[in-house]
Design a protein around this motif. Structure first.
Motif, PDB file in Angstrom:
ATOM      1  N   THR A  87      38.595  -3.208  46.728  1.00 33.11           N
ATOM      2  CA  THR A  87      38.584  -3.702  48.103  1.00 33.11           C
ATOM      3  C   THR A  87      38.749  -5.219  48.141  1.00 33.11           C
ATOM      4  N   SER A  88      38.133  -5.893  47.166  1.00 36.28           N
ATOM      5  CA  SER A  88      38.308  -7.349  47.078  1.00 36.28           C
ATOM      6  C   SER A  88      39.777  -7.688  46.841  1.00 36.28           C
ATOM      7  N   HIS A  89      40.419  -6.872  46.037  1.00 33.14           N
ATOM      8  CA  HIS A  89      41.828  -7.080  45.701  1.00 33.14           C
ATOM      9  C   HIS A  89      42.706  -7.031  46.960  1.00 33.14           C
ATOM     10  N   GLU A  90      42.388  -6.129  47.862  1.00 35.87           N
ATOM     11  CA  GLU A  90      43.134  -6.083  49.133  1.00 35.87           C
ATOM     12  C   GLU A  90      42.914  -7.382  49.914  1.00 35.87           C
ATOM     13  N   ALA A  91      41.667  -7.872  49.866  1.00 38.99           N
ATOM     14  CA  ALA A  91      41.367  -9.127  50.565  1.00 38.99           C
ATOM     15  C   ALA A  91      42.085 -10.307  49.920  1.00 38.99           C
ATOM     16  N   MET A  92      42.228 -10.280  48.581  1.00 39.28           N
ATOM     17  CA  MET A  92      42.933 -11.371  47.900  1.00 39.28           C
ATOM     18  C   MET A  92      44.358 -11.498  48.432  1.00 39.28           C
ATOM     19  N   HIS A  93      44.957 -10.362  48.782  1.00 38.82           N
ATOM     20  CA  HIS A  93      46.335 -10.376  49.306  1.00 38.82           C
ATOM     21  C   HIS A  93      46.361 -10.412  50.837  1.00 38.82           C
ATOM     22  N   SER A  94      45.212 -10.657  51.447  1.00 36.69           N
ATOM     23  CA  SER A  94      45.094 -10.735  52.916  1.00 36.69           C
ATOM     24  C   SER A  94      45.556  -9.452  53.592  1.00 36.69           C
ATOM     25  N   ASN A  95      45.415  -8.331  52.916  1.00 34.94           N
ATOM     26  CA  ASN A  95      45.865  -7.061  53.496  1.00 34.94           C
ATOM     27  C   ASN A  95      44.893  -6.523  54.540  1.00 34.94           C
ATOM     28  N   ILE A  96      43.643  -6.980  54.492  1.00 28.66           N
ATOM     29  CA  ILE A  96      42.662  -6.494  55.475  1.00 28.66           C
ATOM     30  C   ILE A  96      42.773  -7.304  56.764  1.00 28.66           C
ATOM     31  N   GLY A  97      43.191  -8.535  56.663  1.00 31.65           N
ATOM     32  CA  GLY A  97      43.385  -9.368  57.851  1.00 31.65           C
ATOM     33  C   GLY A  97      44.189 -10.605  57.504  1.00 31.65           C
ATOM     34  N   ARG A  98      45.374 -10.719  58.081  1.00 29.92           N
ATOM     35  CA  ARG A  98      46.232 -11.889  57.816  1.00 29.92           C
ATOM     36  C   ARG A  98      45.628 -13.131  58.490  1.00 29.92           C
ATOM     37  N   GLY A 150      34.366  -2.147  43.934  1.00 29.40           N
ATOM     38  CA  GLY A 150      34.357  -3.379  44.720  1.00 29.40           C
ATOM     39  C   GLY A 150      35.566  -4.245  44.433  1.00 29.40           C
ATOM     40  N   TYR A 151      36.055  -4.174  43.207  1.00 27.47           N
ATOM     41  CA  TYR A 151      37.210  -5.001  42.882  1.00 27.47           C
ATOM     42  C   TYR A 151      38.438  -4.540  43.666  1.00 27.47           C
ATOM     43  N   ILE A 196      28.525  -7.962  42.638  1.00 25.87           N
ATOM     44  CA  ILE A 196      27.923  -7.223  41.512  1.00 25.87           C
ATOM     45  C   ILE A 196      28.593  -7.634  40.199  1.00 25.87           C
ATOM     46  N   LEU A 197      29.865  -7.988  40.276  1.00 24.58           N
ATOM     47  CA  LEU A 197      30.576  -8.403  39.061  1.00 24.58           C
ATOM     48  C   LEU A 197      30.299  -9.870  38.704  1.00 24.58           C
ATOM     49  N   ILE A 198      29.541 -10.566  39.541  1.00 23.77           N
ATOM     50  CA  ILE A 198      29.272 -12.009  39.384  1.00 23.77           C
ATOM     51  C   ILE A 198      30.614 -12.748  39.268  1.00 23.77           C
ATOM     52  N   PHE A 199      31.482 -12.459  40.213  1.00 23.00           N
ATOM     53  CA  PHE A 199      32.857 -12.937  40.189  1.00 23.00           C
ATOM     54  C   PHE A 199      33.198 -13.395  41.610  1.00 23.00           C
ATOM     55  N   PRO A 200      33.074 -14.695  41.900  1.00 24.67           N
ATOM     56  CA  PRO A 200      33.249 -15.141  43.284  1.00 24.67           C
ATOM     57  C   PRO A 200      34.683 -14.961  43.778  1.00 24.67           C
ATOM     58  N   PHE A 201      34.781 -14.720  45.076  1.00 21.41           N
ATOM     59  CA  PHE A 201      36.074 -14.429  45.703  1.00 21.41           C
ATOM     60  C   PHE A 201      37.065 -15.571  45.520  1.00 21.41           C
ATOM     61  N   SER A 202      36.570 -16.815  45.626  1.00 27.91           N
ATOM     62  CA  SER A 202      37.495 -17.953  45.517  1.00 27.91           C
ATOM     63  C   SER A 202      38.188 -17.954  44.153  1.00 27.91           C
ATOM     64  N   MET A 203      37.416 -17.691  43.091  1.00 27.73           N
ATOM     65  CA  MET A 203      38.018 -17.643  41.759  1.00 27.73           C
ATOM     66  C   MET A 203      38.900 -16.403  41.623  1.00 27.73           C
ATOM     67  N   ALA A 204      38.399 -15.272  42.094  1.00 24.86           N
ATOM     68  CA  ALA A 204      39.153 -14.015  41.950  1.00 24.86           C
ATOM     69  C   ALA A 204      40.513 -14.120  42.630  1.00 24.86           C
ATOM     70  N   ARG A 205      40.527 -14.651  43.855  1.00 25.65           N
ATOM     71  CA  ARG A 205      41.787 -14.732  44.605  1.00 25.65           C
ATOM     72  C   ARG A 205      42.764 -15.690  43.918  1.00 25.65           C
ATOM     73  N   VAL A 244      34.909  -9.166  53.302  1.00 27.97           N
ATOM     74  CA  VAL A 244      35.066  -8.157  52.246  1.00 27.97           C
ATOM     75  C   VAL A 244      35.250  -8.838  50.899  1.00 27.97           C
ATOM     76  N   GLY A 245      36.115  -9.844  50.875  1.00 24.37           N
ATOM     77  CA  GLY A 245      36.358 -10.549  49.618  1.00 24.37           C
ATOM     78  C   GLY A 245      35.094 -11.175  49.048  1.00 24.37           C
ATOM     79  N   GLU A 246      34.319 -11.816  49.905  1.00 22.57           N
ATOM     80  CA  GLU A 246      33.117 -12.513  49.431  1.00 22.57           C
ATOM     81  C   GLU A 246      32.057 -11.552  48.896  1.00 22.57           C
ATOM     82  N   VAL A 247      31.945 -10.392  49.531  1.00 18.67           N
ATOM     83  CA  VAL A 247      30.853  -9.472  49.212  1.00 18.67           C
ATOM     84  C   VAL A 247      31.200  -8.524  48.056  1.00 18.67           C
ATOM     85  N   ALA A 248      32.466  -8.108  48.006  1.00 14.86           N
ATOM     86  CA  ALA A 248      32.837  -6.965  47.156  1.00 14.86           C
ATOM     87  C   ALA A 248      32.607  -7.193  45.664  1.00 14.86           C
ATOM     88  N   THR A 249      32.727  -8.424  45.192  1.00 14.55           N
ATOM     89  CA  THR A 249      32.617  -8.638  43.743  1.00 14.55           C
ATOM     90  C   THR A 249      31.343  -9.383  43.337  1.00 14.55           C
TER      91      THR A 249
END
Lengths: 320, 64
Positions: free
Chosen positions: A100-111, A97-98, A130-139, A123-128
């Protein structure tokens, strides 16, 4: 194929007629050569840059795996699916999940501004989760890592530094301990220091996700499903976090001494191979051009290798 | 509110010991049909392990 993208190992061509100057390694380059190399590098990166339309497999994989993981809960609770099936798959979903989330962090799935942007954020919101790691913090933390790679003070991932591979694995666990300033604890401190509205939102999202997950853990456990919680979420999360911390942070940045464009990552070879190391052997391409999606970094590296060598990158670990 | 949340997160390892580790120990013992010692219930035994372990993690900052 364009001559700009057909460099042979050991040679670096100026546009037009071939080598104009005998090149030294690394810093032995003049400004004209550097500019020419950069143009050639960018031409290769453009060729492999992500297109929102071609990134749909990341969206399908993320949403499909998340739906499966959700389905594991009733299936396991009703004894329809044994936990020995759900556990390894949950571990794969947690670590994968990280990516796919990583691609979303760089806006590679959709600019921003494209029709695919919704899916990028989904994708970013859902993928992590399980890791209890929200997309806003991850990005936010990952982009900071790109801005300040290997800076002991400013790189949020610097706490993964370790002298060797065994100590690196140990540190992936140590950094998650409640009183240690590593991993997500360190991220919280960095976000507090940043203090912008986006950083405050990331902190709030983190708190809410952590509270929700702990409430879920406790309620399910006292309702008689502690083993399901342990094997579908708690242990996959820990194993997934250790795996991505080691392979995505320690391995490609060790020994974390370089802070320049061409020396803040290392090219390495591992016996577990390209897929299990999640493409990290070619991490140099990602740091140079984050818009190249993970599954294309190997191809981009192969074309870029002569240029990277001319810029002083040690590519000896990977022959191709 | 912020202080209360900080306190909640500070004591989270202790709560984790009670909320998750204790029932996990009890249910694992039940799965393997292991009786709790001294005639106590499995969940009481789980709490005897989980609560002090969580308290130790809270105070020392590490689970081990």
């Amino acid at each position: 194929m364009n001559e700009m993208t057909t460099l042979q190992p050991g040679t670096v061509q100026s546009p037009g007629t071939g080598p104009a100057i005998t090149l030294g390694e690394g810093d032995g380059l003049d400004a004209h050569t550097r500019r020419t190399l950069l143009q050639q590098e960018r031409a290769i990166a453009r060729k492999y840059s992500s297109s929102g339309k071609a990134m749909w497999p990341y969206t399908v994989a993320t949403l499909g795996c998340f739906a499966l993981w959700l389905a594991f809960w009733p299936l396991a609770m009703l004894d329809i699916m044994p936990l020995w099936i759900g556990f390894p798959l949950s571990c794969i979903f947690a670590a994968g999940g990280y990516i796919t989330s990583h691609e979303a962090m760089h806006s590679n799935i959709g600019r921003p501004g494209t029709p695919q942007r919704f899916w990028n954020e989904a994708v970013g919101e859902v993928a992590t989760i399980i890791l209890i790691f929200p997309f806003s913090m991850a990005r936010m933390m990952h982009l900071h890592h790109h801005y300040y790679t290997n800076d002991p003070e400013k790189d949020p991932d610097y706490t993964d530094a370790a002298p060797g591979k065994y100590s690196a694995w140990y540190k992936t666990w140590l950094n998650r301990q409640p009183g240690v300033d590593g991993s997500i604890h360190h991220y919280k401190r960095v976000l507090e220091r940043i203090g912008t509205p986006a950083a405050k939102k990331a902190l709030r999202d983190t708190m809410l996700l952590q509270l929700f997950s702990m409430a879920f853990f406790f309620a399910m456990s006292w309702a008689g499903y502690a083993m399901e919680v342990a094997l579908l979420w708690w242990l996959p999360r820990h194993l997934g976090l250790s795996y991505i911390r080691y392979w995505l942070s320690w391995a490609p940045h060790h020994p974390r001494t370089g802070t320049g464009r061409y020396d803040n990552t290392r090219v390495f070879k591992t016996w577990i191979g390209h897929w299990l190391s999640m493409g990290m052997q070619y991490h140099v391409v990602h740091h140079l051009y984050p818009e190249v999606p993970n599954h294309l970094t190997r191809s981009a590296y192969r074309e870029m290798k002569p240029i990277l060598e001319a810029r002083g990158v040690d590519c000896s670990a990977l022959k191709d | 509110m912020q202080t209360a949340l900080r306190q909640l997160f500070h004591w989270m390892p202790f709560l984790f010991g009670i909320g998750f580790i204790a029932p996990l120990i009890a249910q694992t013992m039940a799965y393997w049909e292991i009786p709790a010692p001294f005639g106590i219930s499995r969940i009481a035994f789980g709490l005897m392990i989980g609560a002090p372990w969580g308290l130790y993690a809270t105070l020392r900052g590490r689970w081990l």
